[in-house]
Motif scaffolding. Structure first.
Motif, PDB file in Angstrom:
ATOM      1  N   ARG A 197       0.883  -1.036   0.037  1.00 56.40           N
ATOM      2  CA  ARG A 197      -0.023  -0.229   0.031  1.00 56.40           C
ATOM      3  C   ARG A 197       1.071   1.156  -0.129  1.00 56.40           C
ATOM      4  NH1 ARG A 197      -2.971  -3.247   3.874  1.00 56.40           N
ATOM      5  NH2 ARG A 197      -4.573  -4.038   2.889  1.00 56.40           N
ATOM      6  N   GLN A 239      -5.259  -3.259  -7.319  1.00 61.33           N
ATOM      7  CA  GLN A 239      -4.623  -2.298  -7.597  1.00 61.33           C
ATOM      8  C   GLN A 239      -5.674  -1.077  -8.138  1.00 61.33           C
ATOM      9  OE1 GLN A 239      -0.471  -1.513  -9.291  1.00 61.33           O
ATOM     10  NE2 GLN A 239      -0.845  -3.583  -9.836  1.00 61.33           N
ATOM     11  N   GLN A 242      -7.627   0.049  -5.180  1.00 63.55           N
ATOM     12  CA  GLN A 242      -6.668   1.166  -4.612  1.00 63.55           C
ATOM     13  C   GLN A 242      -6.757   2.520  -5.326  1.00 63.55           C
ATOM     14  OE1 GLN A 242      -5.013   0.471  -1.533  1.00 63.55           O
ATOM     15  NE2 GLN A 242      -6.435  -1.159  -1.542  1.00 63.55           N
TER      16      GLN A 242
END
Length: 295
Positions: A197, A239, A242
């Motif tokens: 992260r 991803q 995110q």
């Protein structure tokens, strides 16, 4: 005294080595520095513990096999338990100063003291497996107290020995939190997910599987397997989630246009961002911004 085989190149002590020998263990406190490209080889017939008093994960890599491909080298964490006879090779990516405590412990003595707490079968299995921890927490306090006992003993030797047992137990005992034990069960550990992260937050855009695997010291094939086991998603799917979360933060707190946000987060254009965002959030970025700011 311990009987570890140790060969290093490019690593040197920066202060006199402090050590103390007990009936069933030897404790050694090192302050040292390594240059970029420095290497080390270590193998001991006794189980041992290493705890670093500063973070070395960005500077030192290690592997358990001579000549291992670079994809199989991984960052050295703050604390490690190394079973009897397990070899270790290290390599410095950057120059680094560090200090750490080494414990070399009689295997039979250690098992006798841990077995009553964990059960004999669990203790035997745990002491055969290497363990590594980045978030040392209370383990650092135990290690510092033990380091102080080397040349400024405050209590009987049994006190230092009990600290060593507590330190090993903290490293090898099964943990109740599934996130922390994920690595041992074929997934990624909590520190690896935190590292990913942080890596993506700094990078901003999308990273390849090879880049993500390298960041947590795994081969690309094993990383993909472990990642899916941990998150239930492919690295690409994760991803994208995110990135959409980061886009939402930007939509809420900044006054950039949708096209500018698409460029910042490496979407090909505004239309691409809108399609991906709608798939995740059910509405367009502009509509989401209006609703979020109206709350």
């Amino acid at each position: 005294m311990h009987s570890m085989t140790c060969r290093t190149e490019g690593i040197q002590s920066t202060a006199p080595v402090r050590w103390r020998s007990f009936e069933s263990m030897c404790t050694v406190y090192w302050e040292a520095q390594g240059r970029a490209g420095a290497t080390g080889y270590y193998r001991s017939p006794d189980p041992r513990v290493m705890l670093f008093f500063n973070d070395v994960s960005d500077s030192i890599l290690f592997a358990g096999q001579n000549g291992a491909p670079r994809t199989e080298w991984r960052p050295m964490l703050r604390a490690l338990y190394v079973p009897s006879g397990l070899p270790m090779w290290t390599s410095f990516r950057t120059p680094h100063r560090f200090s750490h405590l080494d414990l070399h412990i009689d295997a039979h003595w250690l098992r006798e003291r841990i077995a009553p707490m964990l059960g004999d079968e669990t203790a035997r299995a745990a002491l055969r497996q290497p363990a590594e921890v980045q978030d040392v927490g209370a383990l650092a306090a135990l290690a510092q107290t033990l380091a102080d006992e080397i040349d400024r003993p405050s209590r009987a030797p049994a006190f230092a020995e009990s600290l060593a047992v507590a330190l090993v137990t903290g490293l090898v005992a099964p943990k109740p939190d599934a996130d922390e034990t994920a690595g041992a069960q074929g997934g990624l550990s909590a520190w690896q997910m935190r590292r990913l992260r942080g890596f993506l937050a700094k990078r901003g855009g999308r990273a390849s599987n090879a880049e993500l695997a390298r960041e947590v010291g795994l081969s690309e094939g094993w990383f993909s397997h472990a990642f899916k086991r941990t998150t239930g998603k492919t690295p690409l799917q994760w991803q994208q989630e995110q990135r959409i979360s980061a886009v939402k933060e930007c939509l809420l707190h900044e006054d950039l246009t949708i096209a500018e946000i698409a460029l910042r987060f490496e979407f090909s254009d505004q239309g691409h961002l809108t399609r991906v965002f709608r798939r995740h959030a059910g509405i367009t970025p502009s509509a989401w911004r209006r609703e979020a700011r109206a709350r």
